[in-house]
Design a protein around this motif. Sequence first.
Motif, short mmCIF file in Angstrom:
data_model
loop_
_atom_site.label_atom_id
_atom_site.label_comp_id
_atom_site.label_asym_id
_atom_site.label_seq_id
_atom_site.Cartn_x
_atom_site.Cartn_y
_atom_site.Cartn_z
N SER A 294 63.43 79.71 56.98
CA SER A 294 63.90 81.10 56.81
C SER A 294 65.30 81.31 57.89
O SER A 294 65.06 81.18 59.19
N VAL A 295 66.27 81.80 57.68
CA VAL A 295 67.69 82.00 58.37
C VAL A 295 68.05 83.46 58.22
O VAL A 295 68.12 84.08 57.27
N CYS A 296 68.24 83.89 59.51
CA CYS A 296 68.65 85.59 59.66
C CYS A 296 69.75 85.26 60.59
O CYS A 296 69.71 84.86 61.75
N LEU A 297 70.89 86.01 60.27
CA LEU A 297 72.18 86.33 60.93
C LEU A 297 72.73 87.35 61.35
O LEU A 297 72.81 88.02 60.05
N GLN A 298 73.24 87.92 62.55
CA GLN A 298 74.07 88.99 62.45
C GLN A 298 75.33 88.70 63.13
O GLN A 298 75.39 87.95 64.03
N THR A 299 76.38 88.95 62.24
CA THR A 299 77.82 88.55 62.48
C THR A 299 78.74 89.54 62.52
O THR A 299 78.66 90.74 61.88
#
Length: 388
Positions: free
Chosen positions: A313-318
């Motif tokens: 599972s991958v979560c990103l805030q960009t």
Amino acid sequence: MPTKGLRAGRQGWFIGLLAGLVTLSQTNVTAGRHPSPVSHEAVSVAGLNLGPEEQRLLDTGGIVVRPLPTGHAKTIAAQGLAIVESPPETFLDAYRSLEAIRHGGSVTTCGRFSPVPTLADVAHLPVSPDTLTELSTAHVGDSKIKLSAAEIETLTQLRQTCPAAQLRPSLADAYRQMLWKRALAYATHGPRGLPAYADKNMPTDVPAAVASLVSECFRLAHPASRAHTMLERFPRLDAIRGESFLYWAVQKYGDLKPVTTVVHVLMWQDKGRDYIASTLIYANHYTEAAFVLAELIPFTDPTGRTQTIVVYSVCLQTDLLGGQLGFLKKKFAQSKLLSTLKGGLTTLRTTVLAASRARGTSLVGVLGSAGFQPADQKVEDNLKILGF
């Protein structure tokens, strides 16, 4: 209408959204023969809730990818599932040795920090000409590289006092020291030791951004939420019987700026499953916060061999999302994340299989747990030297 060149440029920098934790390659890789069909009972016990088509894809050696819902305009998330024809320990060893990181196609170089990070740990970290230019022009609230206000002030003083002929090598040395100090502060104080990014008018509180990211992407009962609770207590992990280390990596995506990251890896076991949680504690470009959780679920195939279902599972805030046309940008970025995750899990599976075949189920010469600081092991004296 945008030209083809502009479209290509937009697609290119969206790949940079994955810079940070997602050290997964988009290179086409032959993953070897298909794994044996996974036990449907194992999938049911794992609580994966696969649909018929997803189950069929997993059974035939395919990789399942699906989006995770997010509400924040700057957040994207996805989940991938794959079967690895090795027991979980092989996967864990590939992380301990950085094999899983080193062979991600975008990674040009990487290294582990010592349990108590030292300046020598980053002695060979490359600082690109682009990064040197950004260091030489950084100002609080207006910087093309992510740094804290105190770090930018240090650079300002250096620019004012250093002879011009020595400025660029001095900037490179100063930047390595900043990354070392961040790693040391984190190893001592955990998330509380991380300074806020001051590259924009509104500072970014990194621990708060990670906390928000995890709560947005996962329900409270999810292992990711439990992992984040552990990480908030870091470095006091002695009661958890986990292992932990920090590493740095430099990634390059085509013509994009090199991305330098510092990542905290936490590994533990709970109720027969192994978990690897990776938290971004620094990235010089693109990514404000990122969190990755790999769940390793063992099962026995019909021949009696132990294999592993990997749930990634991958979560990103960009900072590349939001603003004008934010909805469209997020939709495209989500699609790009899914395709990259699928290709990356293929590469990761191949890397683990290669390690398994070359070295059996254990890697020779792998360092033990690094960065894991029980409650009675403190490094406050090191921080006093640094002025924290």
